[in-house]
Design a protein around this motif. Structure first.
Motif, PDB file in Angstrom:
ATOM      1  N   VAL A   1      10.362  34.800  33.779  1.00  0.00           N
ATOM      2  CA  VAL A   1      10.565  33.360  33.640  1.00  0.00           C
ATOM      3  C   VAL A   1      11.208  32.794  34.899  1.00  0.00           C
ATOM      4  O   VAL A   1      10.861  31.693  35.360  1.00  0.00           O
ATOM      5  CB  VAL A   1      11.411  33.046  32.393  1.00  0.00           C
ATOM      6  CG1 VAL A   1      11.700  31.553  32.293  1.00  0.00           C
ATOM      7  CG2 VAL A   1      10.710  33.516  31.121  1.00  0.00           C
ATOM      8  N   ALA A   2      12.134  33.542  35.499  1.00  0.00           N
ATOM      9  CA  ALA A   2      12.818  33.064  36.701  1.00  0.00           C
ATOM     10  C   ALA A   2      11.878  32.936  37.893  1.00  0.00           C
ATOM     11  O   ALA A   2      12.167  32.192  38.844  1.00  0.00           O
ATOM     12  CB  ALA A   2      13.978  33.988  37.044  1.00  0.00           C
ATOM     13  N   LEU A   3      10.758  33.640  37.863  1.00  0.00           N
ATOM     14  CA  LEU A   3       9.793  33.534  38.955  1.00  0.00           C
ATOM     15  C   LEU A   3       8.858  32.343  38.802  1.00  0.00           C
ATOM     16  O   LEU A   3       8.224  31.917  39.778  1.00  0.00           O
ATOM     17  CB  LEU A   3       8.985  34.831  39.067  1.00  0.00           C
ATOM     18  CG  LEU A   3       9.763  36.008  39.676  1.00  0.00           C
ATOM     19  CD1 LEU A   3       9.078  37.322  39.363  1.00  0.00           C
ATOM     20  CD2 LEU A   3       9.918  35.820  41.186  1.00  0.00           C
ATOM     21  N   LEU A   4       8.750  31.788  37.605  1.00  0.00           N
ATOM     22  CA  LEU A   4       7.835  30.666  37.387  1.00  0.00           C
ATOM     23  C   LEU A   4       8.101  29.482  38.329  1.00  0.00           C
ATOM     24  O   LEU A   4       7.149  28.921  38.897  1.00  0.00           O
ATOM     25  CB  LEU A   4       7.893  30.209  35.930  1.00  0.00           C
ATOM     26  CG  LEU A   4       7.172  31.092  34.910  1.00  0.00           C
ATOM     27  CD1 LEU A   4       7.506  30.654  33.492  1.00  0.00           C
ATOM     28  CD2 LEU A   4       5.656  31.030  35.133  1.00  0.00           C
ATOM     29  N   PRO A   5       9.348  29.054  38.534  1.00  0.00           N
ATOM     30  CA  PRO A   5       9.564  27.911  39.445  1.00  0.00           C
ATOM     31  C   PRO A   5       9.107  28.184  40.871  1.00  0.00           C
ATOM     32  O   PRO A   5       8.791  27.250  41.610  1.00  0.00           O
ATOM     33  CB  PRO A   5      11.078  27.682  39.382  1.00  0.00           C
ATOM     34  CG  PRO A   5      11.523  28.338  38.125  1.00  0.00           C
ATOM     35  CD  PRO A   5      10.608  29.494  37.915  1.00  0.00           C
TER      36      PRO A   5
END
Length: 682
Positions: free
Chosen positions: A312-316
């Motif tokens: 999830v932290a890589l999505l941005p």
């Protein structure tokens, strides 16, 4: 009446870390008013229902106000008052005798009953470091997500809370913000009023989810799969910021290959949602800017929680959301304060003098209290002979509580508990020592939900004979013969020097809070805190994140699921904070009684009706409560709201009777929401 207003800070395990003004009648030491500080931007004058009633905790009729010594069997809660000197002399004598054999047989057990730097791990840490006691790995809440952020961003770093008000899309992922992050919800509502879309991703249809434009009710433990499915759609539709990926993401080609294996159909089957939900969510995220994610810790309390947070932290990074100050992600912002915290001075690890005591994971305390001595290489080491508990209630909050209870009931275990009330854990103590509340002592606070540091001044004198945690450990140190000058530091001195000179201490004392020097858009041009300066998908020594299934689910444990077909999550009841506030009658009256939320279809299949007493059970135990047939539960999942004190429950248990001690993929954290059960009528 002589009134005085002092600066305070909410001490509880909540990302909001509110600035508070406390007005007292100095003549009568009476609390006149507790209110949020309107000058503090994150707090903006508002307090949650729990903390606005904090005076009820301070002056609660059942508050422990004198040292108590056990006179009955462990767990019975039978004590008699004793003088402070008698209690401290005996505790020091018994700890010294154990330490003479092996100080590692003594274990401190603490967490976030207060988040304060002074009353948390300052004088206490100095004491246990000097003693050479076992060290505690404090994993019970956030270590899986914390390690995931450190692997991905280089630290527990994220957006500014206030900038969510400017976002055009907000994904509220694994967070019941109205209950557990009220001030973020205020900024999300401001964004909504300005035209932003709010989407909740949560197995439970919380009050927060109800107030969002959309709710995606995925199965517990499938967040990593959903993140990969979103990446798949971002790639195939070319909703990517190629420049940001090329310059600021390490390991993107490998992540791209992993994501392309997760079609919307595969993702939907894993998550228990529809392929169209995956596609539409990806479209919203890939085509709306600025887009922000408020991630919270509920989703990392499963076997694959660490990998899920990494994904999830890589999505941005895929969509370049970090280019905007109102884009990116916030799980924890505590890393921004790390450089300004005087941690080594507060905790003095140098007092270990080269010793390397063993580390005990607080999440496996049930097993560890029942272990015998194992002196073999790599073995457990000495049997735990003494536990000193402060800022925690492990008998109620630790997983697989039948084992926790059995451990604390050992007749040969010496237990000291620093507390405000006779909690489930205090009932098992040999001594209960009365601790001060936040309104009665000095402290200093950072936050994991915003970018400010705060001071807490005592508003009133300690009630009864209560003493601060720091004072209790200071006096124990004196009785143990620890004569290093650091053990003479007062609470006020500790608070005044809790931060380095990078914090304007005069402003902190004058205003009660100071903002940290954090860039408005911290990763607009990369600059992550990793060795490469890039966000990391994979690198030498850092494996590629992937979806890791729950320990207990139909796909990984089909035989178990055949016997216990319902997944159970155990989020906190709205008016409790972990096990804190359960004994505040006005709040307990709002909650009513322990309950399990169950979907109508699952209730009908079991012949259950709303309000019916039931038992929720698995191989680890049985928990009695009331069934609430409710659309808040999705089919196949029940919500066992916690964390009630065991002795206030129906059969002297709570929901942790059912949870297990297996740990997460990263951070060695508990898998509370990775739990299969069955529900039946009583």
């Amino acid at each position: 009446m002589s009134l005085r207003t002092v600066h305070a800070a909410c001490p509880h395990d909540c990302p909001d870390t509110c600035a508070i003004r406390v007005t007292v009648d100095t003549a009568g030491q009476r609390i006149v008013r507790i209110q949020g500080d309107s000058d503090h931007p994150p707090t903006h004058g508002a307090l949650c229902t729990k903390v606005s009633r904090y005076a009820e905790r301070v002056d609660h009729p059942e508050r422990v106000l004198t040292p108590l010594k056990r006179v009955g069997p462990k767990g019975a809660g039978q004590f008699q008052p004793v003088p402070w000197d008698e209690a401290l002399d005996d505790i020091a004598r018994r700890l010294a005798a154990i330490a003479a054999r092996d100080p590692q047989a003594i274990l401190p057990y603490s967490y976030a009953g207060t988040m304060g730097l002074v009353q948390g791990e300052s004088m206490a840490a100095r004491f246990f470091h000097r003693l050479g006691a076992s060290r505690l790995d404090r994993t019970i809440c956030a270590s899986a997500g914390g390690q995931a952020l450190e692997m991905t961003y280089g630290g527990k770093l994220g957006m500014h809370l206030e900038h969510f008000a400017e976002s055009r899309l907000v994904l509220i992922w694994g967070s019941h913000s109205i209950a557990s992050n009220l001030h973020f919800w205020t900024f999300a509502q401001a964004a909504k009023r300005a035209g932003a879309k709010l989407i909740a991703i949560d197995p439970r249809r919380t009050e927060t989810a109800e107030k969002c434009h959309q709710h995606i009710a995925l199965l517990p433990g499938t967040d990593g799969a959903l993140a990969l499915g979103l990446m798949h759609e971002l790639i195939v539709n070319d909703w990517l910021d190629h420049d940001y990926l090329a310059r600021h993401v390490q390991g993107w080609p490998e992540l791209r290959e992993e994501a392309l294996a997760w079609s919307p159909e595969r993702t939907a089957a894993e998550c228990g949602i529809t392929a169209d939900e995956v596609r539409a969510l990806a479209r919203d995220y890939g085509t709306t800017a600025p887009a922000a994610i408020r991630l919270n810790y509920g989703m990392q309390r499963v076997h694959g929680g660490g990998n899920a947070v990494r994904l999830v932290a890589l999505l941005p990074c895929l969509v370049g959301a970090w280019r905007h100050r109102a884009g990116g992600l916030l799980l924890s912002a505590s890393g921004w304060a790390k450089p300004v915290k005087n941690s080594a001075w507060l905790e003095r690890p140098d007092l270990l003098a080269g010793r390397q005591p063993r580390v005990v994971n607080m999440s496996t305390i049930g097993d560890d209290l029942l272990r015998e001595t194992d002196a073999s290489p790599g073995g457990f080491g000495p049997k735990i002979e003494a536990v000193v508990v402060y800022n925690s209630n492990p008998v109620a909050v630790a997983p697989e509580s039948a084992k926790v209870v059995a451990g604390f009931r050992r007749d040969d275990l010496f237990t000291v508990v620093l507390e405000h009330f006779l909690t489930d854990t205090a009932d098992h103590a040999d001594y209960v020592l009365p601790a001060t509340t936040q309104l009665e002592h000095w402290d200093a606070h950072a936050s994991y939900g915003h970018t400010w540091v705060l001071i807490n001044e005592p508003a009133i004198a300690p009630r009864g004979q209560a003493r601060s945690n720091a004072e209790i450990f200071r006096q124990l140190a004196a009785r143990m013969g620890f004569d290093e000058p650091c053990f003479a530091d007062t609470d006020e001195h500790l608070a005044a020097n809790a931060f380095t000179d990078a914090v304007d201490r005069d402003a902190l004392r004058r205003d009660g809070f100071v903002k940290l020097a954090v860039p408005e858009a911290p990763f607009a041009d990369g600059g992550f805190a990793t060795p490469s300066g890039q966000a990391v998908a994979t690198a030498p020594g850092v494996p590629l994140p992937t979806h890791v299934r729950n320990h207990e689910c139909a796909l990984s444990a089909p035989e178990l699921a055949a016997r216990y077909p319902l997944a159970m999550i155990s989020p906190p009841a709205r008016h409790f904070l972990n096990s804190t506030f359960v004994n505040v009658k006005s709040l307990r009256d709002i909650e009513g009684e322990p309950l399990v939320e169950i979907h109508a279809s699952d209730a009908a299949a079991r012949g259950l009706v709303d309000g019916q007493p039931v038992r929720v059970f698995n191989d680890r135990g049985s928990y009695e409560c009331v069934a609430r047939v409710s659309p808040r539960a999705r089919p196949g999942v029940v919500n066992g709201l916690g964390v009630w004190w065991r002795k206030l429950g129906r059969n002297g248990t709570n929901v942790n009777q059912l949870t297990h001690q297996r740990l997460t993929d990263l951070g060695a954290a508990p898998s509370f929401y990775d739990c299969l059960v069955e529900v039946a009528p009583l």
